[in-house]
Design an enzyme around this catalytic site. Structure first.
Site, short mmCIF file in Angstrom:
data_model
loop_
_atom_site.label_atom_id
_atom_site.label_comp_id
_atom_site.label_asym_id
_atom_site.label_seq_id
_atom_site.Cartn_x
_atom_site.Cartn_y
_atom_site.Cartn_z
CB VAL A 50 -15.14 -22.00 1.25
CG1 VAL A 50 -15.18 -23.29 0.40
CG2 VAL A 50 -13.78 -21.86 2.08
CG ASP B 249 0.09 -3.94 2.95
OD1 ASP B 249 0.26 -3.23 1.73
OD2 ASP B 249 0.13 -3.16 4.02
CG LEU C 40 -11.07 -24.19 1.01
CD1 LEU C 40 -10.62 -25.74 0.13
CD2 LEU C 40 -11.13 -24.58 2.26
CG HIS D 15 -0.31 0.46 2.33
ND1 HIS D 15 0.10 -0.67 3.27
CD2 HIS D 15 -0.30 1.43 3.04
CE1 HIS D 15 0.59 0.23 4.54
NE2 HIS D 15 0.31 1.44 4.35
N GLY E 221 3.43 6.46 7.93
CA GLY E 221 4.99 6.59 7.41
C GLY E 221 5.54 5.51 7.99
CG ASN E 222 6.44 4.06 11.98
OD1 ASN E 222 5.87 4.70 12.87
ND2 ASN E 222 7.83 3.78 12.23
CB SER E 223 3.14 1.87 6.02
OG SER E 223 2.08 2.02 6.91
#
Length: 341
Positions: A210, A81, A208, A51, A156-158
């Site tokens: 489901v 991510d 799967l 992201h 910003g830490n992401s």
């Protein structure tokens, strides 16, 4: 060595390998950008969040000593991510940070280093508050085995690392959940997904097909189940490769509509399934598309095992990366954007 000295040593040893990631997108009327964090994974690659890079093919990387590089986004996976950026000429002191081969335990001392609110080189300290959390993504699916921490994780830490005091990466920071609650992608998932992104530009998760919900007391009561364990199959896709049965009606329990009539999955390949978290975690970390797994099912009071051939989860909005065709890493000063991710 005092705790203060330990944190100081950790910072000094790892900060050259933590980068600020800047993204510039061209809007319809004006340029707009974003910022996040990342860390050096090997001699040519930086790991960050999907992201953070978004749809960009190239990003600007700023290292702690002030040097800039342009990196090519060579792979990303929206379901976990994670994204990988290729850089040909890393600074000499920007060495790879080791990634743990097992998830940390609650109570372990950790530090998050990154670029919160555009303040690069920031370190925050705390503990592993919990493990095996489910963290939602924008894909409609959740990331299993997520690490929870009380170390401050802000926009910003992401993409930056969550580190133990010996400098080992035990998570890739991605989200703030509230006061004193942050989340990071588990190292077991990082080591499962990132090598595939480096090699192929994509990760192929098993599927799967489901839709399930946990068997809570209310769900158990509505379905007349004796135990509150396993997952109820609400919908079973036609291409699930199994004879799993989904729900076909809804009943009211204390004013709540509850689906009923579906199978209850209680195991896969001999491992107990107590929740959707455990089922998702097994499929992500242990299985591949095309594998045949043995699913233990309870139906109408009887238990049986069904062989299921797993498919490949479709990637939303997937497209080839320009960076995979042209791995260009060169020095350059980027435009800082107003957004942090």
């Amino acid at each position: 060595m005092s705790d203060k000295q330990t944190i100081k040593t950790l910072y000094e040893q790892t900060i050259p390998s933590v980068v600020s990631v800047y993204v510039t997108d061209s809007g319809d009327d004006r340029p707009r950008g974003g910022a996040g964090s990342g860390f050096v994974y090997d001699d040519e690659h930086v790991v960050t969040n999907q992201h953070v890079v978004g749809d960009s093919d190239y990003v600007e990387l700023r290292f702690h000593d002030g040097e800039w590089r342009t990196g090519a986004v060579v792979g990303d996976d929206p379901y976990t991510d994670l994204a990988v950026v290729h850089v040909t000429d890393l600074p000499d002191d920007a060495v790879s940070l080791p990634v743990a081969d097992a998830n940390p335990d609650p109570g372990e001392r950790v530090a998050a280093i990154g670029n919160p609110m555009g303040l690069d080189g920031t370190i925050t300290v705390g503990y592993v508050s919990g493990t095996n959390r489910s963290n939602p993504t924008g894909t409609g699916f959740t990331i299993p085995e997520t690490i929870q921490t009380d170390a401050a994780v802000n926009p910003g830490n992401s993409g930056g690392p969550l580190l133990t005091l010996d400098g080992t990466v035990v998570g890739v920071n991605r989200a703030k959940g509230g006061d004193n609650i942050g989340f990071a992608i588990a190292p077991t998932i990082v080591e499962r997904v990132v090598p595939a992104l480096v090699a192929d530009g994509r990760f192929r998760p098993a599927y799967l097909n489901v839709r399930t919900i946990d068997v809570s007391p209310t769900v158990a009561e509505a379905n007349r189940l004796e135990e509150t364990t396993g997952v109820l199959v609400v919908d079973a896709g036609g291409d699930s490769g199994a004879t799993l049965r989904g729900c076909d009606r809804v009943v009211q329990v204390r004013g709540r509509e509850v689906p009923t009539g579906g199978d209850v999955v209680v195991g896969v390949d001999g491992q107990t399934v107590r929740s959707t978290e455990e089922l998702t975690s097994y499929l992500l970390t242990e299985a591949d598309p095309g594998d045949t797994v043995e699913v233990t099912v309870r139906r109408d009071g009887a238990e049986f095992t069904d062989s299921v051939t797993l498919g490949e989860r479709p990637v939303p909005g997937s497209r080839p990366r320009h960076g995979r065709r042209n791995r260009g890493g060169h020095g350059g000063r980027g435009r800082r954007g107003p957004l942090t991710r």
